[in-house]
Design a protein around this motif. Structure first.
Motif, short mmCIF file in Angstrom:
data_model
loop_
_atom_site.label_atom_id
_atom_site.label_comp_id
_atom_site.label_asym_id
_atom_site.label_seq_id
_atom_site.Cartn_x
_atom_site.Cartn_y
_atom_site.Cartn_z
N THR A 1 0.79 -1.40 -0.16
CA THR A 1 0.14 -0.05 -0.01
C THR A 1 0.93 1.25 -0.11
O THR A 1 0.35 2.30 -0.40
N SER B 1 -3.64 1.23 -5.04
CA SER B 1 -4.14 0.84 -3.95
C SER B 1 -4.16 2.09 -2.97
O SER B 1 -4.94 2.17 -1.92
N TYR C 1 -7.40 4.05 -3.57
CA TYR C 1 -8.27 3.51 -3.10
C TYR C 1 -8.56 3.37 -1.53
O TYR C 1 -9.55 3.76 -1.08
N ARG C 2 -7.43 3.28 -0.87
CA ARG C 2 -7.54 3.30 0.42
C ARG C 2 -7.71 4.82 0.98
O ARG C 2 -8.64 4.98 1.69
N GLU C 3 -7.25 5.70 0.35
CA GLU C 3 -7.69 7.16 0.71
C GLU C 3 -9.29 7.49 0.43
O GLU C 3 -9.60 8.13 1.23
N ALA C 4 -9.71 6.87 -0.77
CA ALA C 4 -10.80 7.12 -0.97
C ALA C 4 -12.09 6.52 0.10
O ALA C 4 -12.86 6.91 0.43
N MET C 5 -11.55 5.07 0.56
CA MET C 5 -12.19 4.51 1.34
C MET C 5 -12.21 5.33 2.86
O MET C 5 -13.48 5.35 3.51
N GLU C 6 -11.12 5.74 3.23
CA GLU C 6 -10.97 6.67 4.49
C GLU C 6 -11.90 7.86 4.37
O GLU C 6 -12.54 8.17 5.32
N ARG C 7 -12.10 8.55 3.06
CA ARG C 7 -12.76 9.57 2.96
C ARG C 7 -14.27 9.36 3.01
O ARG C 7 -15.27 9.91 3.87
N VAL C 8 -14.56 8.12 2.47
CA VAL C 8 -16.12 7.66 2.78
C VAL C 8 -16.27 7.42 4.09
O VAL C 8 -17.47 7.89 4.48
N LEU C 9 -15.55 6.58 4.85
CA LEU C 9 -15.66 6.54 6.35
C LEU C 9 -15.76 7.70 7.24
O LEU C 9 -16.52 7.96 8.22
N GLU D 1 -18.97 9.34 6.32
CA GLU D 1 -20.16 8.62 7.08
C GLU D 1 -20.04 8.74 8.48
O GLU D 1 -21.25 9.21 9.15
#
Length: 722
Positions: A567, A573, A576-584, A587
């Motif tokens: 990573t 990757s 994608y990880r940063e995008a997931m962190e932004r989504v979390l 939320e």
């Protein structure tokens, strides 16, 4: 480090003098033996025989070898490194070490007693052996048990690993304090954690430290491997000193004297993934050998994937390079090894499976086309079954396997071009083909005397030669030659086929092969196959150009592959990880917003501490609902405005395209299509968001109204209105 170098120098000098003394003693012993033998023969009246002269000659040769060895040893120089690592015992901060480093538990004290008893028994039973190295002092000057001991390495290489070098190794890399006597064990043996902390980059190997201990089954005894003796040395730990015996005497006492090994006193070694991958300081290590230099790098340290380089030299000063071998890892072009011969100028590249052109090996002196080169391929990765291609300025040879037409070999001879053009003009001005030779494997579906083994297209001479496979019951094979004449003569008359246009040699003549129709059909088929062979040879030339161009691009880019699990290096990757962190995070913000007090802005308008009345509660509820309703309307208007703006801009772009369609370049059309695609995507997203907002707005309004009626601050006051 200076002390280590000086000790190494003194060790070399001492070994040199020791070897000289041994040789001198050997020569003196031989001369003394000769004198004694000559005296005995003189007493017996015997004459001196010829073997004495031979021995004197051998003595002279030994003396010459001795002088030659002394001269070579005197030329050996030990260089002191420029950067000296200064490290002493006082460098260690023992105050920060755990308590287990600074003291011993009761079990450890018991273990030291057992180890001391074991060592005394070993010294008593094996007085000719080096004492065991079992309980040295650690960095806190506390005795600690070690389960290994130093041993001299046996033949066949005693000069590489002997007791002196082992002791020197312990002093320099493990004890890190000078030895009072290099032939005796060190006084200190520091923990592995301390060694790794202060000696980073100095690789040490415990393989030279070994003492095989075995707990005897059924009794309290240990054994030591004698390293050369066939028997194991068993020793009873419950006795002070006992004689050597294979079966210890049974203890008279019934008390349990077994020993429970205490846990390790050393902290757990922790090495970060980054440090483990770096492997040595700054990720690079250089090892100098005689006429060679080995360089090692950590993976991904070099942007071209280079991890190892071995350079060999012609001279001892390492100034004249002979050859260079470079190993690579994680290359996207699958390059694994590059072998460069500096004398001949030959370069050989080796590839792992997965190259776009299925390359296995590429041998060349120049990357220019139509030069000497050899290419090998992974046959299973190619549909044409090509294994190897050899090219020279005048020829090209290809080897095949596993083809449905059983082709195994194709050799093409080229002639000079009619006019001089660039070398990479194989497509616009290909080299004229003079001769094509093809060979085929045996096709079991055909008779051997009708299965072509070799065919030669003599293009310049307009001839085609065939040689068939030989039958098992024959000693020679059928042959046939076709003369390709012009299809019309000088008068314009069409030539169909004449008997002299086909010359055949058949071991067993067949009637149908003599017919002109058969020969004509065979020649027409060969003419088509000749065109196909020439076309395939031309395609091979183009493929060579394509491979050379691709190799130049790969060498210039030298892109590295990165695992999806890495990573830190994998950008996709990482994104994608940063995008997931932004989504979390978003939320989480929505959850926090949902938990906010929706009545707080309206309650702030009232005097603090004032108790709500029924009509104030009704007004708060209405104001809160109206405010939420207005926010829902504003959000719908905002989405609608963005939707209309995107639609208008797309219409303007479409109108511009209609007006300028004739004068647009292909690049402009590509940009226009790309813009339309992105704009339509945005419009669809806005349309979906607006539709979803209209569906959920009434539900959200009703949900808020229900929450207000159930709010603890308003529930009692709004009961009447429910």
């Amino acid at each position: 480090m200076v002390q280590a170098v000086l000790k190494a120098t003194s060790s070399l000098d001492s070994q040199r003098h020791a070897r000289m003394e041994v040789l001198k003693e050997k020569v003196e012993e031989e001369e003394a033996a000769e004198r004694e033998e000559a005296a005995e023969r003189a007493e017996r009246g015997e004459k001196t025989k010829r073997p004495m002269e031979v021995r004197r000659g051998e003595t002279t040769m030994t003396q010459e070898m001795l002088r030659d060895l002394e001269r070579k040893l005197s030329e050996i120089e030990v260089s002191v490194p420029e950067k000296i690592l200064t490290f002493t015992k006082d460098t260690i901060d023992t105050s920060k070490l755990p308590l287990s480093y600074q003291s011993n538990t009761l079990k450890e004290e018991h273990l030291l007693q057992v180890a001391d008893n074991f060592s005394r028994q070993y010294s008593h039973l094996c007085p000719d052996r080096v004492p065991l190295f079992l309980h040295p002092l650690n960095e806190c000057e506390v005795p600690k048990f070690v389960s290994t001991t130093i041993r001299p390495t046996l033949m066949p290489y005693p000069e590489l690993y002997n007791w002196d070098t082992c002791a020197q190794f312990i002093s320099d890399f493990l004890s890190m304090v000078p030895l009072p006597d290099p032939l005796k064990p060190p006084l200190y043996l520091y923990s592995s954690t301390t060694v790794l902390k202060y000696q980073k980059g100095n690789c040490f190997d415990f393989s030279t430290l070994l003492c095989s201990m075995l707990i005897g089954a059924g009794y309290d005894a240990y054994c030591v491997n004698g390293y050369g003796s066939r028997d194991l040395c068993y020793m009873d730990l419950t006795r002070e000193v006992c004689p050597l015996t294979m079966k210890p005497k049974e203890g008279k006492e019934d008390e349990d004297k077994s020993f429970d090994m205490p846990p390790s006193w050393v902290e757990q070694i922790e090495i970060s993934p980054e440090a483990f991958e770096t492997r040595c300081p700054n990720g690079k290590k250089v090892i100098q050998y005689k006429r060679a230099k080995l360089e090692k790098w950590a993976p991904y340290l070099n942007n071209n994937g280079l991890v190892c380089r071995l350079t060999t030299y012609e001279d001892l000063e390492c100034t004249k390079t002979l050859e260079v071998k470079e190993w690579y890892q994680n290359r996207e072009d699958m390059l694994e090894l590059k072998h460069i011969n500096k004398i001949t100028g030959l370069n050989v590249d080796y590839f792992k499976p997965g190259h776009p052109q299925a390359l296995r090996m590429h041998s060349y002196k120049s990357m220019q086309p139509e030069m000497d080169r050899v290419m090998e391929f992974y046959e299973t990765a190619r549909v044409d079954g090509l294994i190897k291609r050899e090219e020279t300025p005048k020829t090209m040879t290809e080897y095949y396997h596993g083809r449905p037409d059983f082709l195994s070999y194709r050799h093409v001879n080229f002639g000079p071009r009619m006019k001089k053009l660039a070398l990479n003009s194989a497509e616009s001005n290909p080299r004229p083909m003079v001769k094509i030779t093809e060979r085929f494997f045996r096709n079991p579906a055909k008779p051997a005397d009708e299965d072509v083994a070799e065919r030669v297209f003599l293009i310049a001479e307009e001839r085609i030669q065939l040689r068939y496979h030989c039958r098992s019951d024959h000693i020679t094979a059928n042959k046939r030659e076709f003369l390709r004449r012009m299809e019309v003569d000088s008068k314009g008359n069409k030539i169909i086929m004449t008997p002299d246009m086909c010359i055949s040699f058949e071991v067993e003549p067949m009637e149908h092969t003599k017919k002109l129709l058969y020969q004509y059909e065979a020649m027409m088929k060969l003419k088509n196959e000749e065109k196909l062979s020439r076309h395939q040879a031309w395609e091979s030339e183009l493929e060579v150009l394509e491979i050379l161009k691709l190799r130049e691009e790969e060498e210039e880019a030298h892109t590295l592959t990165i695992s999806i699990y890495d990573t830190k290096r994998n950008e996709k990757s990482k994104e994608y990880r940063e995008a997931m962190e932004r989504v979390l995070h978003e939320e989480h913000l929505r959850q926090v917003e949902a938990q906010l007090d929706y009545l707080a802005p309206f309650l702030a308008q009232l005097p603090p501490g004032e108790k709500l009345t029924r009509w104030q509660a009704v007004r708060l509820k209405e104001e809160c609902l109206n405010d939420f309703k207005q926010r829902l309307i504003d959000k719908a208007n905002l989405i609608q405005a963005r939707f209309e703006k995107e639609t208008q801009e797309l219409q303007k772009k479409q109108q511009w395209y209609q007006e300028n369609q004739v004068t647009l370049t292909p690049e402009d059309e590509d940009l226009y299509l790309s813009y339309c695609s992105q704009a339509m995507f945005r419009i669809r997203i806005l349309e979906q968001r607006l539709s979803r907002h209209k569906e959920l707005a009434p539900l959200k309004y009703l949900a808020l109204e229900e929450k207000l009626y159930k709010d603890p601050r308003l529930v009692e006051l709004l009961k009447v209105f429910v």
